[in-house]
Design a protein around this motif. Sequence first.
Motif, mmCIF file in Angstrom:
data_model
loop_
_atom_site.group_PDB
_atom_site.id
_atom_site.type_symbol
_atom_site.label_atom_id
_atom_site.label_comp_id
_atom_site.label_asym_id
_atom_site.label_seq_id
_atom_site.Cartn_x
_atom_site.Cartn_y
_atom_site.Cartn_z
ATOM 1 N N UNK A 281 -12.556 -41.161 72.475
ATOM 2 C CA UNK A 281 -14.029 -40.857 72.851
ATOM 3 C C UNK A 281 -14.442 -42.208 73.453
ATOM 4 N N UNK B 212 -13.570 -33.110 67.278
ATOM 5 C CA UNK B 212 -14.069 -34.371 68.221
ATOM 6 C C UNK B 212 -15.466 -34.154 68.482
ATOM 7 N N UNK B 213 -15.995 -32.885 68.851
ATOM 8 C CA UNK B 213 -17.454 -32.586 69.014
ATOM 9 C C UNK B 213 -18.156 -32.891 68.062
ATOM 10 N N UNK B 214 -17.745 -32.629 66.609
ATOM 11 C CA UNK B 214 -18.421 -32.670 65.319
ATOM 12 C C UNK B 214 -18.710 -34.395 65.188
ATOM 13 N N UNK C 181 -19.042 -36.519 67.372
ATOM 14 C CA UNK C 181 -19.694 -37.180 68.378
ATOM 15 C C UNK C 181 -21.369 -36.714 67.942
ATOM 16 N N UNK C 182 -21.200 -35.329 67.435
ATOM 17 C CA UNK C 182 -22.633 -34.825 66.889
ATOM 18 C C UNK C 182 -22.933 -35.619 65.881
ATOM 19 N N UNK D 247 -24.425 -39.450 67.136
ATOM 20 C CA UNK D 247 -25.594 -39.509 67.396
ATOM 21 C C UNK D 247 -26.628 -39.438 66.419
ATOM 22 N N UNK E 162 -22.624 -27.403 65.627
ATOM 23 C CA UNK E 162 -23.617 -28.120 66.524
ATOM 24 C C UNK E 162 -25.054 -28.428 66.003
ATOM 25 N N UNK F 239 -15.291 -33.792 75.003
ATOM 26 C CA UNK F 239 -15.735 -32.881 73.765
ATOM 27 C C UNK F 239 -16.624 -33.703 72.737
ATOM 28 N N UNK F 240 -16.311 -35.059 72.533
ATOM 29 C CA UNK F 240 -17.190 -36.041 71.765
ATOM 30 C C UNK F 240 -18.542 -36.309 72.261
ATOM 31 N N UNK G 124 -20.145 -34.294 74.496
ATOM 32 C CA UNK G 124 -21.236 -33.411 74.574
ATOM 33 C C UNK G 124 -21.794 -32.988 73.035
ATOM 34 N N UNK G 125 -20.860 -33.338 72.005
ATOM 35 C CA UNK G 125 -21.395 -33.333 70.546
ATOM 36 C C UNK G 125 -22.581 -34.605 70.405
ATOM 37 N N UNK G 126 -22.339 -35.646 71.013
ATOM 38 C CA UNK G 126 -23.091 -36.711 71.043
ATOM 39 C C UNK G 126 -24.797 -36.294 71.692
ATOM 40 N N UNK H 135 -25.391 -33.300 71.990
ATOM 41 C CA UNK H 135 -26.162 -32.167 71.430
ATOM 42 C C UNK H 135 -26.871 -32.614 70.283
#
Lengths: 163, 163, 163, 163
Positions: free
Chosen positions: A36, A120-122, A124-125, A128, A143, B120-121, B123-125, B127
């Motif tokens: 990332x 990966x998305x999680x 990142x979520x 933040x 999400x 992906x990271x 977009x999660x960040x 979001x």
Amino acid sequence: MLRIFSTGGTIDKVYFDEKSAYEVGEPLIHHILNEAQVTLDYAVTPLMRKDSLELTDEDRQTICKAVVEAREQQILITHGSDTMTDTGRTLLDAGVPALGKVVVITGALAPAMFRDSDALFNIGLAFAAVQTAAPGVYIAMNGQVFPADGVRKNRERNRFERL
Amino acid sequence: MLRIFSTGGTIDKVYFDEKSAYEVGEPLIHHILNEAQVTLDYAVTPLMRKDSLELTDEDRQTICKAVVEAREQQILITHGSDTMTDTGRTLLDAGVPALGKVVVITGALAPAMFRDSDALFNIGLAFAAVQTAAPGVYIAMNGQVFPADGVRKNRERNRFERL
Amino acid sequence: MLRIFSTGGTIDKVYFDEKSAYEVGEPLIHHILNEAQVTLDYAVTPLMRKDSLELTDEDRQTICKAVVEAREQQILITHGSDTMTDTGRTLLDAGVPALGKVVVITGALAPAMFRDSDALFNIGLAFAAVQTAAPGVYIAMNGQVFPADGVRKNRERNRFERL
Amino acid sequence: MLRIFSTGGTIDKVYFDEKSAYEVGEPLIHHILNEAQVTLDYAVTPLMRKDSLELTDEDRQTICKAVVEAREQQILITHGSDTMTDTGRTLLDAGVPALGKVVVITGALAPAMFRDSDALFNIGLAFAAVQTAAPGVYIAMNGQVFPADGVRKNRERNRFERL
């Protein structure tokens, strides 16, 4: 500075062909954060490597103690999804928000090692949320950034929903 | 309800073998959000498909107008990284925070189509930032949620840093 | 012992964000063979890094000379797909089969760096062909092992077909 | 025309989060061959979905019968790696080479669903072997095309080696 505690869960599940078995392996969080291109300072403390259905009260106390005693105010916990809300409640009961800490629990429904994964998305979520949310305990899945006492995992639909 | 505006950038770059060329393709945000098992309501409005170095003042006005006129308060913009700060400034000048909106600009340093990517990271960040940050304009890159007027892209090191 | 010559092509295309450009990078064959857990002995000689539309007669002579002079009998060439047949013909004209060599040319329609790519499969395809086919020159693409003078690339359909 | 029989194994292992379990799922061969942009005609017949350590003599007879009775001469079998050699021996004992058939057994040490996997490469390896090898029974793993009675799986090193 961000502190990350890893406890196991699907996110870290790997396949050991020689054992014909699929188990929680070492935390993959470093690989995820490298991929990332994260430049924020963080430190990882592995606490355990368990399926969250196998976490005991003692395990949750271990997690709680680690969170309370951490010098960081921003804390991310990687965790199996099945009992995230239980750990969330334990942290709320311990008065974590009053300490001014922002604690975000996340994990994944598919292992980070998979080609198709929410991992990966999680991460990142959660990354933040831990920087922008008010002090409190949260669960970051599907999400959304849920208050830890305002969400449940819907087992039939395999997803998190607001209470 | 979250509104997503796509403007192009590396995140959406795809390879057209028959042209031997690498261009911005259709927005990949739907695929990303499906893979992430996102259950939050959102709508996507593609505005343009440009490298951000090619965005004109007119393009930035188009983006600005779309943001201001959107009925949603939570807005995510996918964008090339090179001129994210320019678009950020345009939105601040238009008084977006005063409208009570949370606008988060993100993108990626490697295309979402790549095996190894921050897409992906990020977009999660973004979001999470759009759900938890105070009204304002932000840039979510390299694992951080920066105020749009407090960050720059360091070209030599190919990353975002606080001013 | 297998010798691999890399010449460029889509298979090795990488994205350089700082240049906003997409070019042939260093050969990815080592990564591919590691991921494939290949235990056969092989050596890689990078010859050039070109789109095959840019290969000159001189380049093809370079490739030809390298193949003829290699001490190995089993040779794999990674190459852009657009002019694989031209290189194939050059090798046939140089009398490569009469030397007892098995030469297989392969590449990919999508870069090996992509999440979705024929690259890994094609390298596997070529790896077996070079071990089991009779002396000759072949093109391994779209799941088939074609004699190099019995195939053409269909530009409209972006695939290889028997003549 | 190529016939593919799937029997299970690591290659097709998928993770069922709701069961917290990791099992052989439906054959992934179609997805693999689509991603590989294969244009050769083939048909897939799923025979079973087992870890190869769980295959019984009856299962091996089922596989054998299917191979012998298939109208195709080129046959690929996806199979768990642990007992590939047992199935190979069963096919040799049934006189498969004398029927003029080329049978290639392959599988993977890491599931096809993983970001890092030998699956795609191995399927490519087997795909070429079945088109270019002489009638016989083979095992295609670790980048090599082994005669089925000339190879063993080294359990300690988790790889295939010539006898």
